[in-house]
Scaffold this motif. Structure first.
Motif, mmCIF file in Angstrom:
data_model
loop_
_atom_site.group_PDB
_atom_site.id
_atom_site.type_symbol
_atom_site.label_atom_id
_atom_site.label_comp_id
_atom_site.label_asym_id
_atom_site.label_seq_id
_atom_site.Cartn_x
_atom_site.Cartn_y
_atom_site.Cartn_z
ATOM 1 N N VAL A 179 49.210 49.419 15.126
ATOM 2 C CA VAL A 179 47.822 49.629 15.531
ATOM 3 C C VAL A 179 47.092 50.469 14.491
ATOM 4 C CG1 VAL A 179 46.319 50.685 17.267
ATOM 5 C CG2 VAL A 179 48.319 49.385 17.988
ATOM 6 N N ALA A 180 47.737 51.532 14.022
ATOM 7 C CA ALA A 180 47.107 52.387 13.014
ATOM 8 C C ALA A 180 46.856 51.625 11.726
ATOM 9 C CB ALA A 180 47.981 53.613 12.753
ATOM 10 N N ARG A 181 47.810 50.776 11.319
ATOM 11 C CA ARG A 181 47.596 49.961 10.119
ATOM 12 C C ARG A 181 46.392 49.050 10.305
ATOM 13 N NH1 ARG A 181 49.617 51.313 5.419
ATOM 14 N NH2 ARG A 181 49.556 49.137 4.773
ATOM 15 N N CYS A 182 46.286 48.468 11.479
ATOM 16 C CA CYS A 182 45.166 47.580 11.777
ATOM 17 C C CYS A 182 43.847 48.342 11.723
ATOM 18 C CB CYS A 182 45.365 46.950 13.157
ATOM 19 S SG CYS A 182 44.044 45.836 13.665
ATOM 20 N N LEU A 183 43.804 49.549 12.299
ATOM 21 C CA LEU A 183 42.593 50.358 12.257
ATOM 22 C C LEU A 183 42.184 50.645 10.819
ATOM 23 C CD1 LEU A 183 43.293 52.958 15.109
ATOM 24 C CD2 LEU A 183 41.863 50.918 15.226
ATOM 25 N N ALA A 184 43.172 50.972 9.992
ATOM 26 C CA ALA A 184 42.874 51.265 8.588
ATOM 27 C C ALA A 184 42.331 50.030 7.872
ATOM 28 C CB ALA A 184 44.126 51.784 7.889
ATOM 29 N N VAL A 185 42.959 48.877 8.078
ATOM 30 C CA VAL A 185 42.523 47.641 7.422
ATOM 31 C C VAL A 185 41.096 47.281 7.834
ATOM 32 C CG1 VAL A 185 42.928 45.150 7.325
ATOM 33 C CG2 VAL A 185 44.849 46.728 7.086
ATOM 34 N N LEU A 186 40.743 47.518 9.081
ATOM 35 C CA LEU A 186 39.404 47.196 9.561
ATOM 36 C C LEU A 186 38.364 48.209 9.092
ATOM 37 C CD1 LEU A 186 40.206 46.203 13.256
ATOM 38 C CD2 LEU A 186 39.643 44.646 11.388
ATOM 39 N N SER A 187 38.811 49.413 8.683
ATOM 40 C CA SER A 187 37.872 50.497 8.380
ATOM 41 C C SER A 187 37.490 50.591 6.916
ATOM 42 C CB SER A 187 38.468 51.842 8.816
ATOM 43 O OG SER A 187 38.723 51.869 10.196
ATOM 44 N N PHE A 188 38.406 50.228 6.001
ATOM 45 C CA PHE A 188 38.094 50.397 4.582
ATOM 46 C C PHE A 188 38.954 49.461 3.744
ATOM 47 C CE2 PHE A 188 41.046 53.650 6.015
ATOM 48 C CZ PHE A 188 42.107 53.549 5.140
ATOM 49 N N ARG A 189 38.553 49.291 2.496
ATOM 50 C CA ARG A 189 39.260 48.404 1.575
ATOM 51 C C ARG A 189 40.414 49.148 0.902
ATOM 52 N NH1 ARG A 189 35.849 43.926 0.003
ATOM 53 N NH2 ARG A 189 33.700 44.224 0.718
ATOM 54 N N PHE A 190 41.592 48.559 0.915
ATOM 55 C CA PHE A 190 42.722 49.069 0.147
ATOM 56 C C PHE A 190 43.801 47.991 0.111
ATOM 57 C CE2 PHE A 190 43.858 49.844 4.450
ATOM 58 C CZ PHE A 190 45.221 50.058 4.543
ATOM 59 N N ASP A 191 44.668 48.092 -0.854
ATOM 60 C CA ASP A 191 45.729 47.099 -1.028
ATOM 61 C C ASP A 191 46.838 47.412 -0.036
ATOM 62 O OD1 ASP A 191 47.504 45.213 -1.835
ATOM 63 O OD2 ASP A 191 47.885 46.073 -3.820
ATOM 64 N N PHE A 192 46.623 46.982 1.219
ATOM 65 C CA PHE A 192 47.522 47.389 2.290
ATOM 66 C C PHE A 192 48.858 46.646 2.284
ATOM 67 C CE2 PHE A 192 45.235 43.789 4.030
ATOM 68 C CZ PHE A 192 46.169 43.123 4.799
ATOM 69 N N ALA A 193 48.967 45.518 1.607
ATOM 70 C CA ALA A 193 50.203 44.732 1.647
ATOM 71 C C ALA A 193 51.152 45.061 0.504
ATOM 72 C CB ALA A 193 49.878 43.241 1.623
ATOM 73 N N ARG A 194 50.648 45.746 -0.545
ATOM 74 C CA ARG A 194 51.524 46.008 -1.681
ATOM 75 C C ARG A 194 51.486 47.494 -2.070
ATOM 76 N NH1 ARG A 194 49.283 41.065 -2.735
ATOM 77 N NH2 ARG A 194 47.543 41.991 -3.864
ATOM 78 N N THR A 195 50.385 47.947 -2.669
ATOM 79 C CA THR A 195 50.335 49.320 -3.171
ATOM 80 C C THR A 195 50.497 50.344 -2.058
ATOM 81 O OG1 THR A 195 48.801 48.546 -4.877
ATOM 82 C CG2 THR A 195 48.973 50.924 -4.551
ATOM 83 N N TYR A 196 49.869 50.084 -0.929
ATOM 84 C CA TYR A 196 49.928 51.019 0.194
ATOM 85 C C TYR A 196 50.548 50.341 1.412
ATOM 86 C CZ TYR A 196 46.689 53.795 -2.616
ATOM 87 O OH TYR A 196 46.113 54.529 -3.619
ATOM 88 N N GLU A 197 51.677 49.702 1.223
ATOM 89 C CA GLU A 197 52.290 48.953 2.319
ATOM 90 C C GLU A 197 52.674 49.861 3.481
ATOM 91 O OE1 GLU A 197 55.920 45.770 3.188
ATOM 92 O OE2 GLU A 197 55.787 46.804 1.246
ATOM 93 N N HIS A 198 53.072 51.099 3.181
ATOM 94 C CA HIS A 198 53.457 52.030 4.239
ATOM 95 C C HIS A 198 52.761 53.381 4.052
ATOM 96 C CE1 HIS A 198 56.401 49.183 5.615
ATOM 97 N NE2 HIS A 198 56.983 49.155 4.433
ATOM 98 N N ASP A 199 51.595 53.360 3.444
ATOM 99 C CA ASP A 199 50.889 54.606 3.162
ATOM 100 C C ASP A 199 49.394 54.327 3.173
ATOM 101 O OD1 ASP A 199 50.444 57.202 2.589
ATOM 102 O OD2 ASP A 199 51.238 57.158 0.545
ATOM 103 N N LEU A 200 48.610 55.362 2.989
ATOM 104 C CA LEU A 200 47.155 55.227 2.902
ATOM 105 C C LEU A 200 46.673 55.887 1.619
ATOM 106 C CD1 LEU A 200 45.995 56.144 6.534
ATOM 107 C CD2 LEU A 200 46.190 53.863 5.540
#
Length: 816
Positions: A406-427
């Motif tokens: 859920v937190a990952r989803c909130l982050a993806v909906l809130s701002f742009r970042f490389d969530f699948a590679r660079t920040y796969e488990h981080d922000l």
């Protein structure tokens, strides 16, 4: 049907749930969100988790697993493990005795205590108290409705699974890919494990399934099945959705479908897609019957589609408005909480699996759902939203891993970042993300939910929703510039800053509050955590909450068989009377009996602040802020500690956040005014004090403080005739009488006299102030009269002589 038991809701109970708020007729520990129409194609099965290991003792409670022998578990500097040192703490540089070596809420070697005590499902979110917050955006967020989509327009014209999404359902290897200029096959066998695959739809337009459902075409496809649109000819030709297996020859897919069928039969909630039926239809190629689930049609857009649309309309947008994202998150948490309360894990939460239709959102695609105690079935997750592979491999999915998604989803909906590679488990760092930089509480909430160690995350959906709701109120207050208060579910109210009924004492207290901060006074003003109502002594302790500390100590020390809550209240009272050694002992005893409770850490922080150990208090309140990002109390404690250690910018930001959200926290208002004064901005301080509502019990105190700010310790060059007239107008509106009025009048007159003597004066020579001319003679005469009036009514002979001397010193010079 009966009315909803929520007094703020106008709905009725239908099929076990309210048709408006979606809640059950009793206080629910769960939480609720939205549906979609297809399982994402990039889902990959994870190897089955091993049998559960025996949990190790943990301050965080819940399913804390013992560290692997080769995991490099951290230890304290003297070699003790986190469990061994959990309540010893680390000696501080202040030279405190060993009995006062308090534990840390978060250390490198031990898990952080969480606000709830459950480890799965929708356990109580605070000290045994069920969550009181909820409902979509609290009814405060304007979420644009998504028009209902005509089902016929949603049918795919060319139903094809993209090659990048073609994977073997058994081993996860890529299949059906292009090679040497030739397009990939849509049917065949996996080269790695020889499992048959097929990515072609099994139903065609016009097919009649079970003699009842006429297929119109494909809506979407996912990792586990095709989604078809159909009409139910037996029920008024209503639109329905058929979900079939992606590969009828895949044994694992069959198992997953069977599990989904059993799960869906159990789940019945207004914010989860409805299941109407389970039917079979022969595969056109093999003639083997294939199972299909018949679900309601949800016409709308997924959260992912909403994000894409938003960025197309506004290319510069980082994400959806943060208040809207949080509203979606609260709905999602309610839905997941409902699943958890049934002993189920969702496992694959992501924006694609949440659909908004009209003004409602729904969870769809329960294909990855599994039971909490299932350690054998394969786990279907999506890269970028799942917990680290090692966690899934060793511990399997859990409630905290659902909340992680859920937190990952909130982050993806809130701002742009490389969530699948660079920040796969981080922000990204908050300084790089405007929305996180502007809303630190939101940043801390996401980071707590995304902690690498499961024990450090939120442990149930209600707990996370409790904090996310507090964050939402802060965000709305900041965005709209008006308070959005609500009682805390974890803390009581702030302690009174003023003595009622004595205006002279109130003036003295406001002077102290606007002067240099005092650690003891700041610590004493902080709210207390609430008593756990599940404690056997809770009823008696509720009645003792307002008893003075000295009496409370005498009462509780005589208890021969103290309960955990009795120990905690005794520790609180001992801190209040300055018996820190004994308070430390009680906190250690409580911590040993309730290792999953955060409240002892609160009292360690308060004790450090009251003992003038401000750097230590600042560190402790920082940890509490990380742990309870939606609560005001940790921010108040941290703001006071920051102010006392010279971090005025941090203190101002924290005070401002609390004050803008809830004006009942007067210490935040006075703290903000005090910092504005320190920055040489008395007008800004007055604006803060003017925010106290007229109906507040401390309105008079705030206005008296504003008068003092206007005329006390001011450089004459910064004053003007308007400042004095403003101060006098405030005094008139207050209608003060007697000593309080005389004292404040004298302050105004004394400052006005200094202003005139410094070479300034009114533009209009006829201006009058408190009944006399705004001239040197007029001010001296008026001030003399004020001093003599105060001397006449005082009963203190020394004070009387002092006031007479002042009157003689200030009187106008005459020849007589």
């Amino acid at each position: 049907m009966t009315e909803c038991t929520d007094t703020d809701c106008t709905g009725v109970i239908d099929d076990g749930y309210c048709d408006q708020c979606g809640m059950a007729p009793v206080v629910s520990e769960g939480i609720v969100p939205a549906p979609r129409a297809a399982h994402a194609p990039e889902n990959l099965p994870t190897a089955p988790a091993p049998a559960p290991r025996s949990p190790a003792p943990s301050r965080g409670g819940g399913r804390a697993a013992a560290p692997e022998p080769d995991s490099g578990a951290s230890s304290d500097e003297d070699g003790r493990s986190g469990a061994d040192s959990a309540f010893d703490g680390t000696a501080s540089s202040s030279g405190r005795s060993p009995s006062l070596r308090a534990p840390r809420l978060s250390t490198s070697s031990g898990p952080r205590a969480h606000s709830g005590r459950g480890s799965s499902g929708a356990a109580p979110s605070r000290t045994g108290v069920p969550s009181s917050r909820g409902l979509l955006g609290l009814g405060l967020v304007q979420v644009p409705p998504v028009p209902y989509r005509d089902p016929a327009s949603a049918v795919l014209s060319d139903p094809v699974v993209a090659e990048k999404n073609r994977v073997c359902g058994h081993c996860g290897d890529s299949v059906g890919r292009s090679f040497d200029g030739r397009p990939g096959r849509t049917e065949g066998y996996c080269r790695s494990c020889r499992t048959e695959f097929s990515f072609t739809p099994k139903l065609a337009p016009g097919d009649l399934v079970a003699g009842q459902y006429e297929v119109l075409g494909c809506l979407a496809h996912g990792g586990l099945g095709w989604i078809y649109l159909a009409r139910d000819h037996n029920v008024n030709d209503r639109w329905v959705v058929l979900k079939g297996l992606l590969n009828v020859g895949d044994a694992e897919a069959h198992k997953t479908a069977a599990a989904e069928r059993g799960v869906l039969a159990e789940v019945e909630h207004p914010n989860v897609v409805k299941i109407y039926n389970f039917v079979q239809h022969p595969d056109p190629r093999t003639g083997v019957p294939a199972g299909h689930i018949v679900m309601e049609y949800v016409g709308g857009k997924s959260l992912r589609d909403l994000l894409v649309d938003h960025r197309e309309r506004d290319p510069g947008a980082d994400g959806l408005p943060v208040d809207r994202v949080i509203a979606f998150g609260l709905e999602a948490l309610r839905a997941l909480g409902h699943l958890h309360s049934k002993g189920l894990l969702y496992c694959d939460f992501k924006p694609d699996n949440v659909i908004q239709s009209e003004e409602q959102i729904k969870l769809i695609d329960l294909g990855a759902v599994r039971r909490i105690d299932d350690m054998v079935a394969p786990v279907y997750t999506t890269a970028g939203y799942r917990v680290p592979e090692r966690e899934l491999r060793h511990h399997g999915p859990s409630v905290s891993s659902d909340l992680y998604s859920v937190a990952r989803c909130l982050a993806v909906l809130s701002f742009r970042f490389d969530f699948a590679r660079t920040y796969e488990h981080d922000l990204p760092d908050a300084d790089q993300v405007p929305v996180l930089r502007r809303h630190p509480s939101y940043d801390r909430l996401l980071r707590r939910a995304l902690q690498p160690e499961p024990q450090l995350r939120f442990q149930d959906a209600a707990e996370m929703a409790e904090q996310l709701t507090g964050v939402l109120r802060e965000v709305l207050s900041d965005l709209h510039g008006r308070p959005h208060p609500a009682p805390s579910g974890l803390f009581g109210s702030e302690h009174p800053l003023f003595t009622s009924g004595n205006l002279i004492r109130v003036i003295d207290e406001t002077d102290r509050l606007l002067g240099p901060p005092d650690p003891g006074r700041a610590a004493a003003a902080l709210p207390f955590p609430l008593v756990d109502p599940g404690d056997t002594a809770a009823a008696q302790l509720f009645g003792l909450a307002a008893v003075p500390d000295e009496e409370l100590v005498a009462t509780l020390e005589g208890d021969a068989g103290p309960t955990p809550e009795t120990r905690l209240m005794l520790a609180r009272a001992l801190i209040g009377v300055g018996r820190r050694e004994e308070a430390a002992h009680q906190l250690q005893e409580f911590g040993a009996r309730a290792p999953g409770d955060w409240r002892p850490f609160w009292y360690w922080a308060v004790m450090a602040l009251g003992a003038h150990e401000c750097p230590d208090a600042r560190d402790r309140f920082e940890e509490l802020f990380d742990h309870l990002p939606g609560e005001a109390a940790p921010k108040l404690g941290l703001a006071a500690a920051c102010e006392l250690t010279g971090g005025l910018a941090d203190a101002e930001r924290l005070y401002r956040t609390v004050w803008l959200t809830d004006r009942s926290y007067l210490s935040a208002g006075f703290g903000l005014a005090r910092i504005r004064l320190a920055h040489g901005d008395p007008a800004g301080a007055v604006r803060v004090l003017d925010m106290v509502p007229e109906l507040s019990s401390v309105y008079i105190a705030a206005q008296m403080a504003a008068v003092s700010v206007l005329v006390t310790d001011r450089d004459p060059g910064t004053l003007s005739e308007a400042v004095f007239l403003d101060a006098v107008a405030r005094l008139r509106r207050l209608g003060l009488r007697g000593e309080a009025a005389n004292r404040l009048n004298a302050r105004v007159l004394r400052t006005a006299l200094d202003w005139v003597l410094a070479g300034y004066g009114p533009k209009n020579r006829h201006t009058r102030l408190l009944g006399g001319p705004l001239t040197e003679v007029g001010l001296r005469t008026n001030l003399e009269r004020s001093y003599r009036e105060r001397a006449r009514i005082t009963t203190d002979s020394a004070r009387r002589r002092e006031l007479v001397d002042r009157a003689n010193a200030v009187r106008p010079r005459t020849l007589l």
